[in-house]
Design a protein around this motif. Structure first.
Motif, PDB file in Angstrom:
ATOM      1  N   ALA A   1       0.862  -1.181   0.000  1.00  0.00           N
ATOM      2  CA  ALA A   1       0.000   0.000   0.000  1.00  0.00           C
ATOM      3  C   ALA A   1       0.899   1.232   0.000  1.00  0.00           C
ATOM      4  CB  ALA A   1      -0.922   0.012   1.211  1.00  0.00           C
ATOM      5  N   PHE A   2       0.631   2.194  -0.884  1.00  0.00           N
ATOM      6  CA  PHE A   2       1.561   3.307  -1.072  1.00  0.00           C
ATOM      7  C   PHE A   2       1.329   4.480  -0.125  1.00  0.00           C
ATOM      8  CE2 PHE A   2      -1.969   4.397  -3.947  1.00  0.00           C
ATOM      9  CZ  PHE A   2      -2.166   5.753  -3.675  1.00  0.00           C
ATOM     10  N   THR A   3       0.328   4.398   0.733  1.00  0.00           N
ATOM     11  CA  THR A   3      -0.036   5.560   1.545  1.00  0.00           C
ATOM     12  C   THR A   3       0.574   5.560   2.945  1.00  0.00           C
ATOM     13  OG1 THR A   3      -2.092   4.442   2.168  1.00  0.00           O
ATOM     14  CG2 THR A   3      -2.187   6.015   0.331  1.00  0.00           C
ATOM     15  N   SER A   4       1.410   4.597   3.272  1.00  0.00           N
ATOM     16  CA  SER A   4       2.153   4.719   4.529  1.00  0.00           C
ATOM     17  C   SER A   4       3.021   5.968   4.468  1.00  0.00           C
ATOM     18  CB  SER A   4       3.023   3.478   4.753  1.00  0.00           C
ATOM     19  OG  SER A   4       2.238   2.367   5.107  1.00  0.00           O
ATOM     20  N   ALA A   5       3.437   6.446   5.619  1.00  0.00           N
ATOM     21  CA  ALA A   5       4.140   7.735   5.682  1.00  0.00           C
ATOM     22  C   ALA A   5       5.601   7.589   5.271  1.00  0.00           C
ATOM     23  CB  ALA A   5       4.012   8.332   7.079  1.00  0.00           C
ATOM     24  N   TRP A   6       5.806   7.184   4.006  1.00  0.00           N
ATOM     25  CA  TRP A   6       7.172   7.046   3.493  1.00  0.00           C
ATOM     26  C   TRP A   6       7.906   8.376   3.513  1.00  0.00           C
ATOM     27  CZ3 TRP A   6       7.945  10.139  -0.725  1.00  0.00           C
ATOM     28  CH2 TRP A   6       6.818  10.513  -1.455  1.00  0.00           C
ATOM     29  N   ASP A   7       7.159   9.472   3.376  1.00  0.00           N
ATOM     30  CA  ASP A   7       7.805  10.782   3.393  1.00  0.00           C
ATOM     31  C   ASP A   7       8.305  11.157   4.789  1.00  0.00           C
ATOM     32  OD1 ASP A   7       5.089  10.776   4.031  1.00  0.00           O
ATOM     33  OD2 ASP A   7       4.709  12.764   3.224  1.00  0.00           O
ATOM     34  N   GLN A   8       7.809  10.461   5.830  1.00  0.00           N
ATOM     35  CA  GLN A   8       8.354  10.701   7.170  1.00  0.00           C
ATOM     36  C   GLN A   8       9.781  10.170   7.306  1.00  0.00           C
ATOM     37  OE1 GLN A   8       6.840  12.119  10.344  1.00  0.00           O
ATOM     38  NE2 GLN A   8       5.984  13.211   8.594  1.00  0.00           N
ATOM     39  N   ALA A   9      10.130   9.159   6.500  1.00  0.00           N
ATOM     40  CA  ALA A   9      11.517   8.684   6.486  1.00  0.00           C
ATOM     41  C   ALA A   9      12.443   9.712   5.842  1.00  0.00           C
ATOM     42  CB  ALA A   9      11.607   7.353   5.744  1.00  0.00           C
ATOM     43  N   ILE A  10      11.883  10.615   5.066  1.00  0.00           N
ATOM     44  CA  ILE A  10      12.631  11.756   4.531  1.00  0.00           C
ATOM     45  C   ILE A  10      12.608  12.896   5.541  1.00  0.00           C
ATOM     46  CG2 ILE A  10      12.669  13.496   2.687  1.00  0.00           C
ATOM     47  CD1 ILE A  10      11.563  11.301   0.815  1.00  0.00           C
ATOM     48  N   SER A  11      11.440  13.143   6.108  1.00  0.00           N
ATOM     49  CA  SER A  11      11.266  14.223   7.075  1.00  0.00           C
ATOM     50  C   SER A  11      12.184  14.103   8.279  1.00  0.00           C
ATOM     51  CB  SER A  11       9.806  14.250   7.543  1.00  0.00           C
ATOM     52  OG  SER A  11       9.611  15.106   8.642  1.00  0.00           O
ATOM     53  N   TYR A  12      12.486  12.874   8.695  1.00  0.00           N
ATOM     54  CA  TYR A  12      13.308  12.676   9.897  1.00  0.00           C
ATOM     55  C   TYR A  12      14.724  13.211   9.708  1.00  0.00           C
ATOM     56  CZ  TYR A  12      14.303  10.399  14.394  1.00  0.00           C
ATOM     57  OH  TYR A  12      14.612  10.148  15.710  1.00  0.00           O
ATOM     58  N   THR A  13      15.108  13.489   8.469  1.00  0.00           N
ATOM     59  CA  THR A  13      16.380  14.156   8.197  1.00  0.00           C
ATOM     60  C   THR A  13      16.471  15.473   8.967  1.00  0.00           C
ATOM     61  OG1 THR A  13      16.487  13.159   5.989  1.00  0.00           O
ATOM     62  CG2 THR A  13      17.824  15.143   6.354  1.00  0.00           C
ATOM     63  N   TRP A  14      15.334  16.129   9.162  1.00  0.00           N
ATOM     64  CA  TRP A  14      15.303  17.423   9.852  1.00  0.00           C
ATOM     65  C   TRP A  14      14.814  17.285  11.292  1.00  0.00           C
ATOM     66  CZ3 TRP A  14      14.004  16.605   4.760  1.00  0.00           C
ATOM     67  CH2 TRP A  14      14.841  17.221   3.829  1.00  0.00           C
ATOM     68  N   GLY A  15      14.955  16.103  11.861  1.00  0.00           N
ATOM     69  CA  GLY A  15      14.655  15.925  13.266  1.00  0.00           C
ATOM     70  C   GLY A  15      13.268  15.370  13.519  1.00  0.00           C
ATOM     71  N   GLY A  16      12.980  15.188  14.785  1.00  0.00           N
ATOM     72  CA  GLY A  16      11.719  14.638  15.242  1.00  0.00           C
ATOM     73  C   GLY A  16      11.744  14.566  16.751  1.00  0.00           C
ATOM     74  N   PRO A  17      10.678  14.073  17.367  1.00  0.00           N
ATOM     75  CA  PRO A  17      10.594  14.087  18.832  1.00  0.00           C
ATOM     76  C   PRO A  17      11.750  13.399  19.542  1.00  0.00           C
ATOM     77  CG  PRO A  17       8.449  13.606  17.862  1.00  0.00           C
ATOM     78  CD  PRO A  17       9.428  13.603  16.731  1.00  0.00           C
ATOM     79  N   SER A  18      12.332  12.349  18.953  1.00  0.00           N
ATOM     80  CA  SER A  18      13.412  11.635  19.626  1.00  0.00           C
ATOM     81  C   SER A  18      14.720  11.698  18.853  1.00  0.00           C
ATOM     82  CB  SER A  18      13.015  10.169  19.836  1.00  0.00           C
ATOM     83  OG  SER A  18      12.764   9.534  18.599  1.00  0.00           O
ATOM     84  N   SER A  19      14.810  12.592  17.888  1.00  0.00           N
ATOM     85  CA  SER A  19      15.946  12.588  16.974  1.00  0.00           C
ATOM     86  C   SER A  19      17.262  12.948  17.656  1.00  0.00           C
ATOM     87  CB  SER A  19      15.703  13.580  15.832  1.00  0.00           C
ATOM     88  OG  SER A  19      16.849  13.704  15.014  1.00  0.00           O
ATOM     89  N   THR A  20      18.311  12.209  17.293  1.00  0.00           N
ATOM     90  CA  THR A  20      19.667  12.571  17.682  1.00  0.00           C
ATOM     91  C   THR A  20      20.404  13.233  16.526  1.00  0.00           C
ATOM     92  OG1 THR A  20      20.392  10.320  17.123  1.00  0.00           O
ATOM     93  CG2 THR A  20      19.875  10.781  19.443  1.00  0.00           C
ATOM     94  N   GLY A  21      19.691  13.535  15.454  1.00  0.00           N
ATOM     95  CA  GLY A  21      20.245  14.321  14.365  1.00  0.00           C
ATOM     96  C   GLY A  21      21.145  13.583  13.407  1.00  0.00           C
ATOM     97  N   ARG A  22      21.085  12.249  13.407  1.00  0.00           N
ATOM     98  CA  ARG A  22      22.029  11.498  12.567  1.00  0.00           C
ATOM     99  C   ARG A  22      21.391  10.876  11.338  1.00  0.00           C
ATOM    100  NH1 ARG A  22      22.772   5.970  16.017  1.00  0.00           N
ATOM    101  NH2 ARG A  22      20.893   6.121  17.284  1.00  0.00           N
ATOM    102  N   TRP A  23      20.100  11.030  11.152  1.00  0.00           N
ATOM    103  CA  TRP A  23      19.391  10.445  10.010  1.00  0.00           C
ATOM    104  C   TRP A  23      19.541  11.351   8.797  1.00  0.00           C
ATOM    105  CZ3 TRP A  23      17.154   5.745   9.572  1.00  0.00           C
ATOM    106  CH2 TRP A  23      16.299   5.511   8.485  1.00  0.00           C
TER     107      TRP A  23
END
Length: 467
Positions: A230-252
């Motif tokens: 199914a193509f509607t999973s949040a695949w773009d969140q795997a791109i978005s995490y490049t700019w951080g997120g709630p638990s990000s250590t900034g290495r993605w």
């Protein structure tokens, strides 16, 4: 491939980094908030980069030249875009790694298909189970202590290896989270981060420890990041995490579906090409419902990722076809321009998919090494293998990261090639590929030399020997 004109990087290529110590900008703090000093520095760099990339600043004779961005050992993306597709084809600023001593050890880890699943009320990831009778072609016995902890075993082997062979960065082949990627809906702005718990418990809290902490993960998307079927999973969140997120250590680092980066080392350089090959599992809606991102059985009526695309079930196959067609043009243009000693492709699907394109890129442009995943095992196509149709280009399949059960039966002590990762040691004359199992065992060693290209260069260097 062998260096083309202007490709040889002398020992001064990274001198600006050495002069300032590590040259690394301050890290992102463990939460999603950034240090103010880092934010300001990176915002300034991103702004300058945006000007350079967009060409918005018209050249005039009276204008002074823009200052060059410093070459640090930190991969930097520009400011976050609106959509996950907006930065497709981007080339990040060059990165430099300096080493001291006469025989430096330049390591890069390779892993794919690594992100397991979380059962309700658990924060411990376990592999998705594909060896049950629900998947007859993969059915096999269950090895307790391995098949239920494969991701954690591989992560431990990485930590142990990093204690004495610390990588400069880690290359990620995709399929970050099973079964269906980030458990949210695609189409959110890049600065909006979905809190599913997956980043915390399956990534940040698993891959850590001395030699791993603070090392960036450079990656691509796999078919399960798009949802699997199914193509509607949040695949773009795997791109978005490049700019951080709630638990990000900034290495993605996955700023786009396809992108590139150049890494300078003393006396040689590497061009990395990160590709999205998921067109090879994006079929018409009525085709192969179990392995079709665009299938009509599992995509809901009205499925859409909004203006970014795919905009509908009917649009889905052609959207992936256009994505691939754009990458083919982009790949050939940038391979032709490459001046690096090494050209390395990073993608999810092994080159049995899209073989004609890979044949062209290896033969005509001299791609030296192809790093992939997707098949749930650890495998190397050596340059001398008679079955390697891309020889002398080497191919690595690192699909045994432990996010899903392996295709073959693993050994309880890790004496197998089912789960694991790879450790690359880079030099000007050769890349050493070491396969490390989930038990920490060295399973194989392969040496790769650069492919001949447009011109032959003297490749002597004090950095050529391994100790």
């Amino acid at each position: 491939s062998l260096a083309r004109q202007g490709g040889v990087q002398g020992p001064g290529a990274c001198d600006d980094v050495a002069a300032s110590g590590t040259g690394r900008p301050s890290r992102v703090v463990a939460s999603h908030r950034w240090h103010a000093s880092e934010l300001g520095a990176r915002a300034t760099a991103a702004a300058a980069l945006g000007v350079l990339l967009s060409g918005a600043l018209s050249a005039r004779a009276a204008d002074p030249p823009l200052p060059a961005l410093p070459c640090t050992d930190w991969f930097m993306a520009p400011a976050p875009p609106q959509h996950g597709t907006d930065l497709n084809g981007i080339a990040l600023p060059d990165v430099c790694f300096n080493q001291t001593g006469s025989t430096p050890s330049l390591h890069v880890f390779v892993i794919g298909d690594w992100g397991g699943i979380l059962y309700e009320d658990s924060t411990t990831p376990v592999p998705a189970d594909k060896r049950s009778n629900k998947f007859p072609s993969f059915q096999r016995p269950f090895v307790t202590g391995v098949d239920d902890a494969a991701q954690l075993r591989v992560a431990k082997a990485m930590r142990n290896r990093a204690a004495h062979n610390a990588p400069d960065y880690i290359l990620n082949m995709g399929d970050n989270f099973y079964w269906g990627g980030v458990e949210a809906q695609c189409g959110a702005p890049m600065w909006q981060h979905m809190q599913t718990g997956q980043w915390t418990w399956i990534f940040e809290n698993v891959y850590k420890g001395p030699g791993i902490d603070g090392k960036q993960w450079l990656g691509v998307l796999g078919n399960h990041d798009y949802g699997g079927y199914a193509f509607t999973s949040a695949w773009d969140q795997a791109i978005s995490y490049t700019w951080g997120g709630p638990s990000s250590t900034g290495r993605w680092v996955t700023p786009a579906q396809y992108w590139m980066a150049k890494v300078h080392y003393p006396h040689f350089s590497v061009d990395y090409f990160f590709l999205d090959t998921n067109v090879f599992t994006a079929f018409p809606p009525d085709h192969d419902s179990g392995h079709n991102i665009c299938g009509d059985k599992h995509n809901k009526i009205g499925a859409s990722c909004g203006i970014m695309g795919p905009q509908s079930l009917e649009d889905c196959p052609s959207w992936f076809q256009k994505l691939w067609a754009a990458q083919v043009v982009w790949m050939e243009r940038n391979l032709a321009r490459s001046t690096a000693q090494w050209q390395i492709a990073v993608t999810h699907f092994p080159p049995t998919w899209g073989h004609d394109h890979w044949q062209n890129w290896t033969h005509d442009f001299g791609v030296d090494l192809i790093l992939t995943g997707h098949k749930h095992l650890q495998e190397v196509w050596r340059p001398t293998d008679v079955t390697n149709r891309l020889s002398p280009t080497a191919v690595v399949i690192s699909g045994g990261g432990g996010g899903i059960t392996s295709e073959g039966l693993p050994d309880a002590e890790g004496q197998d090639d089912q789960y694991g990762f790879f450790d690359l040691t880079l030099s000007r004359k050769a890349i050493k590929i070491e396969a490390i199992s989930h038990g920490g065992h060295l399973r194989s060693t392969t040496m790769v030399q650069p492919r001949a290209a447009a011109r032959q260069e003297d490749r002597g260097s004090v950095f050529d020997e391994y100790v």
